[in-house]
Design a protein around this motif. Structure first.
Motif, PDB file in Angstrom:
ATOM      1  N   PHE A  20       0.830  -1.197   0.000  1.00  0.00           N
ATOM      2  CA  PHE A  20       0.000   0.000   0.000  1.00  0.00           C
ATOM      3  C   PHE A  20       0.876   1.262   0.000  1.00  0.00           C
ATOM      4  CE2 PHE A  20      -2.098   3.399   2.377  1.00  0.00           C
ATOM      5  CZ  PHE A  20      -3.209   3.601   1.570  1.00  0.00           C
ATOM      6  N   THR A  21       1.889   1.275   0.832  1.00  0.00           N
ATOM      7  CA  THR A  21       2.773   2.438   0.920  1.00  0.00           C
ATOM      8  C   THR A  21       3.516   2.657  -0.390  1.00  0.00           C
ATOM      9  OG1 THR A  21       3.074   1.982   3.271  1.00  0.00           O
ATOM     10  CG2 THR A  21       4.632   3.497   2.255  1.00  0.00           C
ATOM     11  N   SER A  22       4.019   1.592  -0.993  1.00  0.00           N
ATOM     12  CA  SER A  22       4.758   1.739  -2.252  1.00  0.00           C
ATOM     13  C   SER A  22       3.841   2.230  -3.376  1.00  0.00           C
ATOM     14  CB  SER A  22       5.451   0.431  -2.638  1.00  0.00           C
ATOM     15  OG  SER A  22       4.504  -0.584  -2.801  1.00  0.00           O
ATOM     16  N   PHE A  23       2.584   1.697  -3.449  1.00  0.00           N
ATOM     17  CA  PHE A  23       1.652   2.198  -4.466  1.00  0.00           C
ATOM     18  C   PHE A  23       1.274   3.665  -4.211  1.00  0.00           C
ATOM     19  CE2 PHE A  23       0.575  -2.318  -5.507  1.00  0.00           C
ATOM     20  CZ  PHE A  23       0.872  -2.230  -6.859  1.00  0.00           C
ATOM     21  N   ALA A  24       1.102   4.041  -2.941  1.00  0.00           N
ATOM     22  CA  ALA A  24       0.766   5.421  -2.610  1.00  0.00           C
ATOM     23  C   ALA A  24       1.897   6.357  -3.028  1.00  0.00           C
ATOM     24  CB  ALA A  24       0.484   5.555  -1.114  1.00  0.00           C
ATOM     25  N   VAL A  25       3.130   5.975  -2.741  1.00  0.00           N
ATOM     26  CA  VAL A  25       4.273   6.808  -3.140  1.00  0.00           C
ATOM     27  C   VAL A  25       4.391   6.846  -4.658  1.00  0.00           C
ATOM     28  CG1 VAL A  25       6.799   6.965  -3.087  1.00  0.00           C
ATOM     29  CG2 VAL A  25       5.544   6.476  -0.984  1.00  0.00           C
ATOM     30  N   LEU A  26       4.203   5.704  -5.307  1.00  0.00           N
ATOM     31  CA  LEU A  26       4.319   5.642  -6.763  1.00  0.00           C
ATOM     32  C   LEU A  26       3.264   6.519  -7.441  1.00  0.00           C
ATOM     33  CD1 LEU A  26       5.708   4.228  -9.202  1.00  0.00           C
ATOM     34  CD2 LEU A  26       3.861   2.567  -9.099  1.00  0.00           C
ATOM     35  N   PHE A  27       1.999   6.393  -7.069  1.00  0.00           N
ATOM     36  CA  PHE A  27       0.945   7.178  -7.705  1.00  0.00           C
ATOM     37  C   PHE A  27       1.003   8.654  -7.293  1.00  0.00           C
ATOM     38  CE2 PHE A  27      -1.087   2.948  -8.226  1.00  0.00           C
ATOM     39  CZ  PHE A  27      -1.192   2.983  -9.605  1.00  0.00           C
ATOM     40  N   GLY A  28       1.327   8.913  -6.027  1.00  0.00           N
ATOM     41  CA  GLY A  28       1.460  10.301  -5.572  1.00  0.00           C
ATOM     42  C   GLY A  28       2.600  11.020  -6.284  1.00  0.00           C
ATOM     43  N   GLY A  29       3.758  10.362  -6.399  1.00  0.00           N
ATOM     44  CA  GLY A  29       4.905  10.958  -7.113  1.00  0.00           C
ATOM     45  C   GLY A  29       4.624  11.096  -8.592  1.00  0.00           C
ATOM     46  N   GLY A  78       1.662  11.476 -10.001  1.00  0.00           N
ATOM     47  CA  GLY A  78       0.716  12.585 -10.160  1.00  0.00           C
ATOM     48  C   GLY A  78       1.413  13.932 -10.043  1.00  0.00           C
ATOM     49  N   PHE A  79       2.351  14.026  -9.105  1.00  0.00           N
ATOM     50  CA  PHE A  79       3.106  15.271  -8.947  1.00  0.00           C
ATOM     51  C   PHE A  79       3.928  15.572 -10.205  1.00  0.00           C
ATOM     52  CE2 PHE A  79       7.020  17.458  -7.699  1.00  0.00           C
ATOM     53  CZ  PHE A  79       6.481  18.613  -7.169  1.00  0.00           C
ATOM     54  N   LEU A  80       4.612  14.564 -10.735  1.00  0.00           N
ATOM     55  CA  LEU A  80       5.438  14.776 -11.934  1.00  0.00           C
ATOM     56  C   LEU A  80       4.585  15.135 -13.146  1.00  0.00           C
ATOM     57  CD1 LEU A  80       8.091  11.943 -11.526  1.00  0.00           C
ATOM     58  CD2 LEU A  80       8.381  14.393 -11.167  1.00  0.00           C
ATOM     59  N   ILE A  81       3.443  14.495 -13.303  1.00  0.00           N
ATOM     60  CA  ILE A  81       2.553  14.820 -14.424  1.00  0.00           C
ATOM     61  C   ILE A  81       2.024  16.253 -14.273  1.00  0.00           C
ATOM     62  CG2 ILE A  81       0.310  14.284 -15.475  1.00  0.00           C
ATOM     63  CD1 ILE A  81       0.950  11.316 -14.934  1.00  0.00           C
ATOM     64  N   GLY A  82       1.656  16.625 -13.066  1.00  0.00           N
ATOM     65  CA  GLY A  82       1.198  17.992 -12.821  1.00  0.00           C
ATOM     66  C   GLY A  82       2.278  19.019 -13.119  1.00  0.00           C
ATOM     67  N   ARG A  83       3.508  18.737 -12.711  1.00  0.00           N
ATOM     68  CA  ARG A  83       4.610  19.652 -13.009  1.00  0.00           C
ATOM     69  C   ARG A  83       4.839  19.767 -14.522  1.00  0.00           C
ATOM     70  NH1 ARG A  83       7.366  23.192  -9.959  1.00  0.00           N
ATOM     71  NH2 ARG A  83       9.286  22.611 -10.961  1.00  0.00           N
TER      72      ARG A  83
END
Length: 108
Positions: free
Chosen positions: A8-17, A19-24
């Motif tokens: 769960f933690t690895s998927f949260a970091v993967l999708f959160g990061g 999403g941040f990179l796509i937004g940037r």
């Protein structure tokens, strides 16, 4: 989540990061545009301040009675107010204004 917290933690970091990179990526152009507008506005403000101080330092272009002008050979030449004579009412007003300015300069 309780059964496998590492996944769960690895998927949260993967999708959160991600999403941040796509937004940037998508907002980089907008951020650059805003930064360039800020820089342009700063340059305009500096130019306006320079013009404002230049206007303050500029000498008046109205000749004052009994002053001297310098010709192209750096010799003082007396100011001739002949253009004021015979000008009728306008000449009288100009002479009066010059007299007022001269009296104010004497006080200073």
């Amino acid at each position: 989540m309780l059964a496998n917290p590492v996944a769960f933690t690895s998927f949260a970091v993967l999708f959160g990061g991600g999403g941040f990179l796509i937004g940037r990526y998508f907002l980089t152009e907008r951020i650059a545009n805003l930064e360039s507008r800020i820089a342009k506005r700063d340059d305009e403000i500096v130019d306006l301040k320079v013009r404002q101080t230049a206007k303050k330092l500029e000498l008046p272009m109205v000749p004052i009675a009994r002053t001297m002008a310098v010709d192209e050979y750096d010799r003082p030449a007396p100011f001739r107010g002949g253009c004021l004579k015979g000008a009728g009412r306008t000449g009288h007003l100009v002479r009066r204004a010059l007299a007022i300015v001269e009296s104010q300069l004497r006080r200073a």
